[in-house]
Design an enzyme around this catalytic site. Structure first.
Site, PDB file in Angstrom:
ATOM      1  N   ALA A   1      47.130  77.093  43.932  1.00  0.00           N
ATOM      2  CA  ALA A   1      46.650  76.654  43.092  1.00  0.00           C
ATOM      3  C   ALA A   1      47.287  77.113  41.653  1.00  0.00           C
ATOM      4  O   ALA A   1      46.825  78.199  41.405  1.00  0.00           O
ATOM      5  CB  ALA A   1      45.364  76.401  42.694  1.00  0.00           C
TER       6      ALA A   1
ATOM      7  N   TYR B   1      44.792  85.415  32.631  1.00  0.00           N
ATOM      8  CA  TYR B   1      45.067  84.235  33.681  1.00  0.00           C
ATOM      9  C   TYR B   1      46.283  83.907  33.819  1.00  0.00           C
ATOM     10  O   TYR B   1      46.945  83.678  34.856  1.00  0.00           O
ATOM     11  CB  TYR B   1      44.315  82.818  32.824  1.00  0.00           C
TER      12      TYR B   1
ATOM     13  N   GLY C   1      31.308  79.017  40.702  1.00  0.00           N
ATOM     14  CA  GLY C   1      31.197  77.839  41.557  1.00  0.00           C
ATOM     15  C   GLY C   1      29.649  77.817  41.796  1.00  0.00           C
ATOM     16  O   GLY C   1      28.665  78.575  41.531  1.00  0.00           O
TER      17      GLY C   1
HETATM   18  P1  NAD Z   1      35.970  76.713  39.273  1.00  0.00           P
HETATM   19  O1  NAD Z   1      35.773  77.707  38.616  1.00  0.00           O
HETATM   20  O2  NAD Z   1      35.023  75.348  39.475  1.00  0.00           O
HETATM   21  O3  NAD Z   1      36.345  77.190  40.739  1.00  0.00           O
HETATM   22  C1  NAD Z   1      36.830  78.257  41.083  1.00  0.00           C
HETATM   23  C2  NAD Z   1      35.915  78.692  42.394  1.00  0.00           C
HETATM   24  O4  NAD Z   1      36.583  79.888  42.718  1.00  0.00           O
HETATM   25  C3  NAD Z   1      34.480  79.078  42.004  1.00  0.00           C
HETATM   26  O5  NAD Z   1      33.793  78.484  42.863  1.00  0.00           O
HETATM   27  C4  NAD Z   1      34.275  80.501  41.840  1.00  0.00           C
HETATM   28  O6  NAD Z   1      33.061  81.066  42.314  1.00  0.00           O
HETATM   29  C5  NAD Z   1      35.556  80.788  42.991  1.00  0.00           C
HETATM   30  N1  NAD Z   1      36.061  82.269  42.902  1.00  0.00           N
HETATM   31  C6  NAD Z   1      36.431  82.966  41.731  1.00  0.00           C
HETATM   32  N2  NAD Z   1      36.941  84.193  42.050  1.00  0.00           N
HETATM   33  C7  NAD Z   1      36.640  84.252  43.528  1.00  0.00           C
HETATM   34  C8  NAD Z   1      36.728  85.254  44.115  1.00  0.00           C
HETATM   35  N3  NAD Z   1      37.317  86.483  43.904  1.00  0.00           N
HETATM   36  N4  NAD Z   1      36.739  85.162  45.547  1.00  0.00           N
HETATM   37  C9  NAD Z   1      36.137  84.033  46.133  1.00  0.00           C
HETATM   38  N5  NAD Z   1      35.784  82.930  45.193  1.00  0.00           N
HETATM   39  C10 NAD Z   1      36.073  83.138  43.853  1.00  0.00           C
HETATM   40  O7  NAD Z   1      37.386  76.074  38.680  1.00  0.00           O
HETATM   41  P2  NAD Z   1      38.305  74.796  39.089  1.00  0.00           P
HETATM   42  O8  NAD Z   1      38.766  73.934  37.976  1.00  0.00           O
HETATM   43  O9  NAD Z   1      38.051  74.253  40.393  1.00  0.00           O
HETATM   44  O10 NAD Z   1      39.736  75.554  39.281  1.00  0.00           O
HETATM   45  C11 NAD Z   1      40.063  75.777  40.730  1.00  0.00           C
HETATM   46  C12 NAD Z   1      41.614  76.446  40.814  1.00  0.00           C
HETATM   47  O11 NAD Z   1      42.278  75.385  40.300  1.00  0.00           O
HETATM   48  C13 NAD Z   1      41.585  77.710  39.797  1.00  0.00           C
HETATM   49  O12 NAD Z   1      42.643  78.433  40.683  1.00  0.00           O
HETATM   50  C14 NAD Z   1      42.234  77.187  38.625  1.00  0.00           C
HETATM   51  O13 NAD Z   1      42.910  78.251  38.363  1.00  0.00           O
HETATM   52  C15 NAD Z   1      43.269  76.034  39.205  1.00  0.00           C
HETATM   53  N6  NAD Z   1      43.359  75.163  38.190  1.00  0.00           N
HETATM   54  C16 NAD Z   1      42.560  74.364  37.663  1.00  0.00           C
HETATM   55  C17 NAD Z   1      42.808  73.425  36.495  1.00  0.00           C
HETATM   56  C18 NAD Z   1      41.533  72.476  36.223  1.00  0.00           C
HETATM   57  O14 NAD Z   1      42.278  71.760  35.252  1.00  0.00           O
HETATM   58  N7  NAD Z   1      40.637  72.343  36.682  1.00  0.00           N
HETATM   59  C19 NAD Z   1      44.186  73.490  35.955  1.00  0.00           C
HETATM   60  C20 NAD Z   1      44.982  74.356  36.602  1.00  0.00           C
HETATM   61  C21 NAD Z   1      44.888  75.232  37.569  1.00  0.00           C
END
Ligand code: NAD
Ligand code: UDP
Length: 312
Positions: A115, A146, A37
């Site tokens: 999520a 994952y 992020g």
């Molecule tokens: P993203 O990578 O933009 O956001 C994930 C955030 O989590 C990042 O800011 C990262 O720095 C933070 N992060 C990761 N590991 C961490 C940790 N150990 N401690 C603290 N922060 C941590 O991804 P996104 O698309 O925003 O996804 C967010 C959530 O939604 C995730 O759990 C993902 O699995 C889930 N998700 C997203 C989608 C999609 O289409 N975007 C689909 C299914 C599930």
């Protein structure tokens, strides 16, 4: 003022959730270790008294002072290239991270929403996927880190619900897109938009006949808000059932991006890439009264404008 902890707050979805909960009158605590992020996504919130932020890895013990009403656990690498680069962190944040946050939710008597993902269905043998489908996941394939982390996350969340009586909610998110995705996160739409804007050929994997169903971010956020406030504890699919082939998505991007000289190039299909994906949203409709409102055309236009402005 109700108080919510949002993990993954500096990411794509987490930052939009912070905006939504601020708008709805919540005190929001964001937590993120910034591995995928960026603080740019939440920069505009730091001036607000009802927003605070911790730079913390949630796979380590999590402490938050004072009361908490809700926890939304969104921290996790989410794009295939991110979780292939960080397989252990991905497994840890889905398992240890979720365990820490469930413990925090129990201590604070907070309601916790996790999520989850359409990836729990793996390379599905039924299409569309209803919540009752158990999936077709290769635990030791490249995506296993994952998929299995998310399946464990669902299992431990249900166990806390069943054995500790914790209030829990599980959203299974299908491919969601929109502003604040990273242009280089390797997911199909950010890749296609940035390639078309930079006049590079679009990298379609395989013959592009595999399908996905793309949901615009504001629709997802509305669905999550409704699910959190419902009393339904089993998983709910939130996504847009409008299914298209990846080749068709690439073609639509080329139609939208002005004056691009890009064409489509075909590359090898990654191992275990799901062939189809489409949410059955009957439950979201019946239980939450939710269905997506933003068409692909509208969502693609907004996303194009975002990448055009960030890449210039
Ligand atoms: P993203 O990578 O933009 O956001 C994930 C955030 O989590 C990042 O800011 C990262 O720095 C933070 N992060 C990761 N590991 C961490 C940790 N150990 N401690 C603290 N922060 C941590 O991804 P996104 O698309 O925003 O996804 C967010 C959530 O939604 C995730 O759990 C993902 O699995 C889930 N998700 C997203 C989608 C999609 O289409 N975007 C689909 C299914 C599930
Ligand atoms: N894809 C593609 N070119 C890219 C990135 C992805 O053809 O540059 C394909 C990928 O193989 C998959 C689909 O687009 O079939 C969606 O990929 P994404 O990484 O966005 O998400 P997934 O649904 O696979 O988790």
């Amino acid at each position: 003022m109700p108080k919510v902890l949002i993990t993954g707050a500096a990411g794509f979805l987490g930052s939009h959730l912070c905006d939504k909960f601020i708008k709805e009158g919540f005190e929001v605590i964001g937590m993120d270790n910034l591995i995928t992020g960026s603080l740019k996504n939440i920069e505009h919130l730091f001036a607000l008294a009802q927003f605070s932020f911790y730079n913390h890895d949630v796979s380590k013990f999590v402490h938050v002072p004072g009361d908490l009403d809700f926890i939304l656990h969104f921290a996790s690498p989410a794009s295939p290239i991110d979780y292939l680069k960080m397989p252990i962190q991905t497994l840890k944040v889905g398992s240890l991270g979720t365990h820490n946050l469930l413990g925090l939710a129990k201590a604070k008597k907070a309601r916790m929403l996790i999520a989850s993902t359409s990836e729990v269905y793996g390379d599905p043998l039924v299409n569309p996927q209803p919540e009752e489908y158990w999936g077709n996941v290769n635990p030791i394939g490249p995506r296993g880190v994952y998929d299995e982390a998310k399946r464990f996350q669902e299992a431990i969340t249900m166990a806390y619900h069943t054995y500790h009586g914790l209030e829990t909610r599980i959203v299974r998110i299908f491919n969601t897109y929109g502003p604040r995705m990273r242009a280089d996160d390797g997911r199909a739409l950010p890749a296609f938009f940035s390639q078309a804007i930079e006049n590079k050929d679009l990298t379609v994997f395989g013959d592009g006949s595999q399908t996905r169903s793309f949901c615009y971010v504001s629709d997802l956020v509305d669905g999550i808000f409704k699910l959190l406030h419902s009393d339904y504890t089993h998983p709910v699919n939130i996504g847009n059932p409008d299914e298209i082939s990846i080749l068709q998505a690439a073609k639509e991007v080329l139609e939208i991006v002005e004056n691009t000289t890009s064409t489509i190039g075909f590359h090898g299909l990654p191992k275990d890439d799901p062939k189809v994906r489409r949410p059955d949203i009957t439950k979201a409709k019946d239980i939450l009264g939710w269905s997506p409102k933003i068409s692909r055309k509208e969502g693609f236009e907004i996303t194009y404008n975002y990448f055009k402005n960030t890449l210039k």
